[in-house]
Design a protein around this motif. Sequence first.
Motif, PDB file in Angstrom:
ATOM      1  N   LYS A 119      41.376  34.867  33.001  1.00 23.13           N
ATOM      2  CA  LYS A 119      40.136  33.975  33.336  1.00 23.13           C
ATOM      3  C   LYS A 119      38.911  34.642  34.086  1.00 23.13           C
ATOM      4  O   LYS A 119      37.958  33.957  34.370  1.00 23.13           O
ATOM      5  N   LEU A 120      39.228  35.995  34.734  1.00 23.64           N
ATOM      6  CA  LEU A 120      38.492  36.761  35.236  1.00 23.64           C
ATOM      7  C   LEU A 120      37.092  36.877  34.386  1.00 23.64           C
ATOM      8  O   LEU A 120      36.067  37.194  34.842  1.00 23.64           O
ATOM      9  N   ILE A 121      37.265  37.182  33.218  1.00 23.87           N
ATOM     10  CA  ILE A 121      36.382  37.398  32.031  1.00 23.87           C
ATOM     11  C   ILE A 121      36.191  36.579  30.992  1.00 23.87           C
ATOM     12  O   ILE A 121      35.409  36.727  30.026  1.00 23.87           O
ATOM     13  N   PHE A 140      36.943  22.814  17.056  1.00 19.60           N
ATOM     14  CA  PHE A 140      36.693  24.218  17.749  1.00 19.60           C
ATOM     15  C   PHE A 140      36.731  24.168  19.296  1.00 19.60           C
ATOM     16  O   PHE A 140      36.373  23.458  20.045  1.00 19.60           O
ATOM     17  N   CYS A 141      36.966  25.556  19.736  1.00 17.84           N
ATOM     18  CA  CYS A 141      36.828  25.829  21.067  1.00 17.84           C
ATOM     19  C   CYS A 141      35.855  26.963  21.145  1.00 17.84           C
ATOM     20  O   CYS A 141      35.840  28.067  20.216  1.00 17.84           O
ATOM     21  N   TRP A 142      35.073  27.067  22.168  1.00 17.69           N
ATOM     22  CA  TRP A 142      34.050  28.102  22.268  1.00 17.69           C
ATOM     23  C   TRP A 142      34.079  28.909  23.472  1.00 17.69           C
ATOM     24  O   TRP A 142      34.271  28.277  24.723  1.00 17.69           O
ATOM     25  N   LEU A 143      34.542  30.300  23.456  1.00 17.62           N
ATOM     26  CA  LEU A 143      34.733  30.982  24.403  1.00 17.62           C
ATOM     27  C   LEU A 143      33.689  31.985  24.681  1.00 17.62           C
ATOM     28  O   LEU A 143      33.232  32.744  23.980  1.00 17.62           O
ATOM     29  N   LYS A 144      33.222  32.015  26.002  1.00 17.72           N
ATOM     30  CA  LYS A 144      32.262  32.815  26.470  1.00 17.72           C
ATOM     31  C   LYS A 144      33.097  33.929  27.298  1.00 17.72           C
ATOM     32  O   LYS A 144      33.818  33.866  28.272  1.00 17.72           O
ATOM     33  N   ILE A 145      32.527  35.226  26.910  1.00 16.01           N
ATOM     34  CA  ILE A 145      32.925  36.508  27.426  1.00 16.01           C
ATOM     35  C   ILE A 145      32.170  37.033  28.482  1.00 16.01           C
ATOM     36  O   ILE A 145      30.868  37.226  28.154  1.00 16.01           O
ATOM     37  N   LYS A 146      32.479  37.408  29.646  1.00 16.66           N
ATOM     38  CA  LYS A 146      31.547  38.073  30.678  1.00 16.66           C
ATOM     39  C   LYS A 146      31.523  39.624  30.252  1.00 16.66           C
ATOM     40  O   LYS A 146      32.037  40.433  30.916  1.00 16.66           O
ATOM     41  N   TYR A 147      30.600  39.916  29.222  1.00 21.16           N
ATOM     42  CA  TYR A 147      30.464  41.039  28.903  1.00 21.16           C
ATOM     43  C   TYR A 147      29.954  42.205  29.770  1.00 21.16           C
ATOM     44  O   TYR A 147      30.209  43.279  29.789  1.00 21.16           O
ATOM     45  N   CYS A 162      31.343  42.761  32.636  1.00 21.66           N
ATOM     46  CA  CYS A 162      32.294  43.378  33.132  1.00 21.66           C
ATOM     47  C   CYS A 162      33.021  44.284  32.086  1.00 21.66           C
ATOM     48  O   CYS A 162      34.208  44.975  32.907  1.00 21.66           O
ATOM     49  N   HIS A 163      32.622  44.630  31.310  1.00 20.59           N
ATOM     50  CA  HIS A 163      33.013  45.641  30.494  1.00 20.59           C
ATOM     51  C   HIS A 163      32.801  46.943  31.188  1.00 20.59           C
ATOM     52  O   HIS A 163      31.679  47.229  31.707  1.00 20.59           O
ATOM     53  N   PRO A 164      33.773  47.916  30.808  1.00 17.37           N
ATOM     54  CA  PRO A 164      33.522  49.224  31.789  1.00 17.37           C
ATOM     55  C   PRO A 164      32.071  50.214  31.142  1.00 17.37           C
ATOM     56  O   PRO A 164      31.590  50.863  32.042  1.00 17.37           O
ATOM     57  N   ASN A 165      31.843  49.754  30.063  1.00 14.89           N
ATOM     58  CA  ASN A 165      30.765  50.246  29.539  1.00 14.89           C
ATOM     59  C   ASN A 165      29.477  49.413  29.317  1.00 14.89           C
ATOM     60  O   ASN A 165      28.591  49.678  28.487  1.00 14.89           O
ATOM     61  N   GLY A 178      40.049  47.027  30.752  1.00 20.32           N
ATOM     62  CA  GLY A 178      40.593  47.952  31.624  1.00 20.32           C
ATOM     63  C   GLY A 178      41.434  46.732  32.640  1.00 20.32           C
ATOM     64  O   GLY A 178      41.391  47.125  33.679  1.00 20.32           O
ATOM     65  N   LEU A 179      42.109  45.692  32.397  1.00 16.83           N
ATOM     66  CA  LEU A 179      42.711  44.949  33.076  1.00 16.83           C
ATOM     67  C   LEU A 179      44.058  45.019  33.036  1.00 16.83           C
ATOM     68  O   LEU A 179      44.955  44.211  33.621  1.00 16.83           O
ATOM     69  N   VAL A 180      44.587  45.993  32.189  1.00 16.91           N
ATOM     70  CA  VAL A 180      45.941  45.938  31.730  1.00 16.91           C
ATOM     71  C   VAL A 180      46.729  46.657  33.252  1.00 16.91           C
ATOM     72  O   VAL A 180      46.182  47.423  34.022  1.00 16.91           O
TER      73      VAL A 180
END
Length: 542
Positions: free
Chosen positions: A444-446, A457-464, A466-469, A540-542
Amino acid sequence: MTPSSTSDLVLLDDTPSPEWHSGICISDGSVKDPTIADIDARRQAVGQMVAPTAAYADSDMFKLQCSRATTKPAARRWDSHLTAESLARAPGILKVAARFLKRPGIISLAGGLPTPDYFGFRSISAQVPTSNQSILFEDESTITMGIHDIVSENAAFDLSVALNYGQAAGSAQMIRWITEHVELVHNPPYADWDTCLTTGSTDGLYKALRMLCDKNRGDSWMTEEYSYATALETAIPLGIRTVGIKMDSEGLIPGAMDKILTNWDASKIGARKPHVLYTVPTGQNPTGSTQSASRRRAIYDVCQKHDVYILEDDPYYFLQLHARTSNGQPPKLSIGEFLASLPPSYLNIDTDGRVLRLDSFSKVLAPGTRMGWVTASEQMIERFIRHSETASQGPSGFSQAIVYKLVDEKWGHAGFLNWLQRLQAGYTDRRDVMMSAFDKFLPKLIVSWDVPSAGMFCWLKIKYNCHPNAKIYSTLDIEEEIFAACLKRGVLLAKGSWFRAEPDLPLQDVFFRLTFAAASAESIEVAVRAFGTALRTIFGLV
């Protein structure tokens, strides 16, 4: 040469049409909402339907008197919105000539209609769920239609009619059922509405676009900023510019549309001010958003202000996803309660006749029926039929026959509405399985999402960001990386960028569309878990 008008062609058939209306649903001069009891009473009053091969039919033949009440206004005319192509289309002379076939005793040597004696099919049958007062539909029964049921069984429809050539609007038998259904569910507030069959909503949309938009006059149309991909792909080769309107959790934002229309500068933009809005108001594809009643009225008001015609594509209208009751069971509603639980459609609030509504059996019976219907003012349906006559004609006779036997003879309107309640319960279960999997497996952080209240349908937003690059990768790069990682893990998702109304603009956010419509509960959990693992690895959340 000027095309013949409809009024000219009426002279080709001087046989009066049967008066099938009645005073049912008008009491003491006042009009009330139509009910199934009113429809049954009307059918009882007029007796057995007689509609032979290629019989002409329209909704006005089957409406209750309350649908035609003089207190209801007439629809506006839309000549200024129609294309030159649409205005130039004349009625098919052979279709008009077929109206003579209703004359008793007439011998036709005119039309090239094959004799049913040489049809390669003598009967068709299907196993279907049995309808009763319950919505469980646990039992099955067989429906059958033969080649000569009209003669041998005094039936209203048989294969001798269904499998022969017919009117592009569809069979009279299905037009009657659709008309009654529209009365029950939508009850348009103007008098001169009509309906006809399509070979599905995509067919209906294509014809509507040909009627309303023309690249030679620089036409454009509006839709949600993320919209049904096939609709967008339909407009592109027609040379129609698409304008995307900002959205929120309730779908299209009326203020954003009003601002675009108010400030439109055709000379700078290179296109005429949009005069058509295409919207999927319920369980929107791809975002799953549903417009509230107040949102729909606000959008309709903006369309009135700027004289915009509305294409209401609503295949998920009946797939309302309700919360469970306290005992964990889906709510069981009476027919009246069920109808009252549905949101008002644009057709239901359309006082101008500025809505063409597209409906379909695809999401509620089966996509392979390739059968739906459109409802609009008589003028717009007449133009629509002119397009159909030289294109798809009507739906397959097999589809019309088997769907008629199911929804009219076997289930009736009450059984069909009960079936829709069963679908709601089933899709609600599937939605809940996916929501539970999101809660368990997604970071849920991202990732964020809204719980859909209708549709598939479900619509998911990704906090891009937060991507390392994120500083060196574009949003499209990040979207592709997530897509490829999921695919590698055996999961296919739909990229949000596939649904952009204006793909030439920079992609501002990363979205993915997931559907709970077909996969099993176990498969949904496996897929969402893999999606979550891919996201944690990439971010990088592993």
